[in-house]
Design a protein around this motif. Structure first.
Motif, PDB file in Angstrom:
ATOM      1  N   UNK A   3       0.790  -1.235   0.000  1.00 14.22           N
ATOM      2  CA  UNK A   3       0.000   0.000   0.000  1.00 14.22           C
ATOM      3  C   UNK A   3       0.821   1.283   0.000  1.00 14.22           C
ATOM      4  N   UNK A   4       2.135   1.155   0.039  1.00 14.34           N
ATOM      5  CA  UNK A   4       2.998   2.351   0.072  1.00 14.34           C
ATOM      6  C   UNK A   4       3.210   2.902  -1.339  1.00 14.34           C
ATOM      7  N   UNK A   5       3.553   4.193  -1.384  1.00 13.16           N
ATOM      8  CA  UNK A   5       3.861   4.810  -2.683  1.00 13.16           C
ATOM      9  C   UNK A   5       5.354   4.636  -2.953  1.00 13.16           C
ATOM     10  N   UNK A   6       5.645   3.950  -4.058  1.00 13.48           N
ATOM     11  CA  UNK A   6       7.037   3.660  -4.411  1.00 13.48           C
ATOM     12  C   UNK A   6       7.380   4.345  -5.735  1.00 13.48           C
ATOM     13  N   UNK A   7       8.432   5.162  -5.714  1.00 15.76           N
ATOM     14  CA  UNK A   7       8.887   5.801  -6.948  1.00 15.76           C
ATOM     15  C   UNK A   7      10.194   5.151  -7.389  1.00 15.76           C
TER      16      UNK A   7
ATOM     17  N   UNK B 201      15.104  -0.893 -13.593  1.00 16.80           N
ATOM     18  CA  UNK B 201      13.874  -0.100 -13.497  1.00 16.80           C
ATOM     19  C   UNK B 201      12.591  -0.845 -13.811  1.00 16.80           C
ATOM     20  N   UNK B 202      12.551  -1.451 -14.999  1.00 19.07           N
ATOM     21  CA  UNK B 202      11.311  -2.131 -15.409  1.00 19.07           C
ATOM     22  C   UNK B 202      10.965  -3.336 -14.522  1.00 19.07           C
ATOM     23  N   UNK B 203      11.927  -4.279 -14.315  1.00 24.93           N
ATOM     24  CA  UNK B 203      11.563  -5.406 -13.446  1.00 24.93           C
ATOM     25  C   UNK B 203      11.207  -4.975 -12.020  1.00 24.93           C
ATOM     26  N   UNK B 204      11.893  -3.942 -11.524  1.00 24.36           N
ATOM     27  CA  UNK B 204      11.620  -3.457 -10.157  1.00 24.36           C
ATOM     28  C   UNK B 204      10.184  -2.952 -10.051  1.00 24.36           C
ATOM     29  N   UNK B 205       9.750  -2.233 -11.096  1.00 23.15           N
ATOM     30  CA  UNK B 205       8.379  -1.695 -11.104  1.00 23.15           C
ATOM     31  C   UNK B 205       7.371  -2.851 -11.092  1.00 23.15           C
ATOM     32  N   UNK B 206       7.625  -3.871 -11.927  1.00 23.65           N
ATOM     33  CA  UNK B 206       6.744  -5.042 -11.992  1.00 23.65           C
ATOM     34  C   UNK B 206       6.620  -5.713 -10.627  1.00 23.65           C
TER      35      UNK B 206
ATOM     36  N   UNK C 142       3.445  -5.135  -3.495  1.00 22.48           N
ATOM     37  CA  UNK C 142       2.068  -4.718  -3.234  1.00 22.48           C
ATOM     38  C   UNK C 142       1.974  -3.197  -3.034  1.00 22.48           C
ATOM     39  N   UNK C 143       2.822  -2.458  -3.766  1.00 26.30           N
ATOM     40  CA  UNK C 143       2.885  -0.999  -3.621  1.00 26.30           C
ATOM     41  C   UNK C 143       2.161  -0.295  -4.765  1.00 26.30           C
ATOM     42  N   UNK C 144       1.989   1.010  -4.603  1.00 23.53           N
ATOM     43  CA  UNK C 144       1.520   1.861  -5.695  1.00 23.53           C
ATOM     44  C   UNK C 144       2.775   2.415  -6.360  1.00 23.53           C
ATOM     45  N   UNK C 145       2.980   2.078  -7.621  1.00 27.46           N
ATOM     46  CA  UNK C 145       4.283   2.333  -8.247  1.00 27.46           C
ATOM     47  C   UNK C 145       4.235   3.433  -9.312  1.00 27.46           C
ATOM     48  N   UNK C 146       5.198   4.347  -9.252  1.00 29.98           N
ATOM     49  CA  UNK C 146       5.392   5.354 -10.288  1.00 29.98           C
ATOM     50  C   UNK C 146       6.814   5.210 -10.823  1.00 29.98           C
TER      51      UNK C 146
ATOM     52  N   UNK D 295       6.593  12.769  -2.709  1.00 29.19           N
ATOM     53  CA  UNK D 295       5.405  12.087  -2.168  1.00 29.19           C
ATOM     54  C   UNK D 295       5.671  10.603  -1.886  1.00 29.19           C
ATOM     55  N   UNK D 296       6.873  10.133  -2.211  1.00 29.59           N
ATOM     56  CA  UNK D 296       7.153   8.691  -2.134  1.00 29.59           C
ATOM     57  C   UNK D 296       7.510   8.234  -0.729  1.00 29.59           C
ATOM     58  N   UNK D 297       6.965   7.063  -0.366  1.00 27.62           N
ATOM     59  CA  UNK D 297       7.370   6.410   0.885  1.00 27.62           C
ATOM     60  C   UNK D 297       8.673   5.653   0.654  1.00 27.62           C
TER      61      UNK D 297
END
Length: 294
Positions: free
Chosen positions: A159-163, A172-177, A186-190, A205-207
């Motif tokens: 549920x955390x915001x991850x940038x 970058x890409x695999x980490x986002x996946x 289980x994060x909100x990813x940007x 804004x990122x946790x």
């Protein structure tokens, strides 16, 4: 704020001990000792160091390791022939072809030729695709190392915001996946990159910030909110006359000014780096046990 340093070196050492213990059990029960091979082309300084460290890690884990060397002028055909040979060698459980390769060789062609069941780097499209849809597979080493650190330090990601800064195929890409998937982050990813217009604002804004942009000191204190978790993947060689080697490794994060704002932060060196090689060992153990692909 008092931050906690995420010690990748100590965590990796502990995991290698755990792997060595398991290998001891496998061999004691009449099983096969895992065997990792590495193919090194040319004499790139960074690649030489990486491969040397991989061989040392294999010893620490009780694996058999084989180093296969080629000069810079090796042809694509010769390299493909070696890949085919490694695919067919039943004694070799997993292998890597160290990147980057010389310009005259098509990297993608080499990666595609690797048997995905032995692709412990996790770069083959089958492994990448399986990872994307959450099937068991070899996850590429750096993202797996970062997940392991977050997990071992008990850092809440759900549920955390991850940038994520950077969109490379390796980090970058695999980490986002992975950070997006329920069973892992289980994060909100940007995902931000060099052309992101609102990059600073997103970071503020990122946790959790995972910096893999390859620019020294890119992340500054004004980009980080209080209590954030910062994972620094950057390793750029910066000239430093005080060091014997003439350079030091510098991360993507301006550590001295960012650290006081964090709850957790990784150092460079000694953070994500050691975990990358340790993850390769985890993948090799899984390959030896035929854990993902029977």
């Amino acid at each position: 704020m008092n931050y906690e340093l995420i010690d990748g070196k100590a965590t990796a050492a502990k995991i290698k001990e755990e792997i060595a213990e398991e290998v001891k059990q496998i061999v004691a029960n009449g099983g096969k000792r895992p065997h990792l091979a590495a193919v090194l082309v040319g004499h790139d300084g960074g690649s030489e160091t990486y491969v040397k460290n991989k061989v040392i890690a294999c010893e620490a884990c009780g694996f058999t390791s084989t180093l296969i060397r080629f000069e810079d002028d090796v042809t694509e055909e010769q390299l493909l022939a070696k890949v085919k040979e490694l695919n067919e060698d039943d004694d070799i459980d997993g292998y890597i072809v160290q990147l980057p390769l010389p310009k005259h060789i098509d990297e993608q062609k080499i990666i595609m030729a690797i048997d995905y069941r032995k692709d412990v780097d996790g770069f083959h499209p089958i492994n990448v695709g399986r990872m994307a849809i959450g099937l068991p597979c070899f996850i590429s080493a750096t993202p797996l190392g970062i997940l392991t650190l977050l997990h071992r330090y008990g850092i809440e990601t759900s549920g955390k915001k991850c940038v994520i800064l950077g969109r490379s195929n390796i980090v970058g890409k695999p980490m986002a996946q992975l950070m997006m998937q329920k069973q892992y982050g289980d994060s909100t990813v940007t995902v931000c990159h060099s052309h992101s217009a609102t990059l600073k604002q997103e970071c503020r804004e990122a946790d959790i910030i995972i910096a893999a942009i390859g620019q020294p000191n890119f992340v500054t204190a004004d980009m980080v909110k209080d209590g954030a978790v910062v994972i620094d993947v950057g390793t750029t060689r910066v000239p430093d006359a005080t060091k014997k080697s003439g350079f030091r490794l510098n991360g993507d994060v301006k550590f001295d000014e960012v650290a006081p704002k964090c709850s957790f932060i990784t150092p460079v060196p000694g953070g994500v780096g050691p975990m990358t090689i340790c993850s390769l060992m985890k993948n090799t153990l899984a390959a030896g046990k035929k854990e993902y692909y029977k």
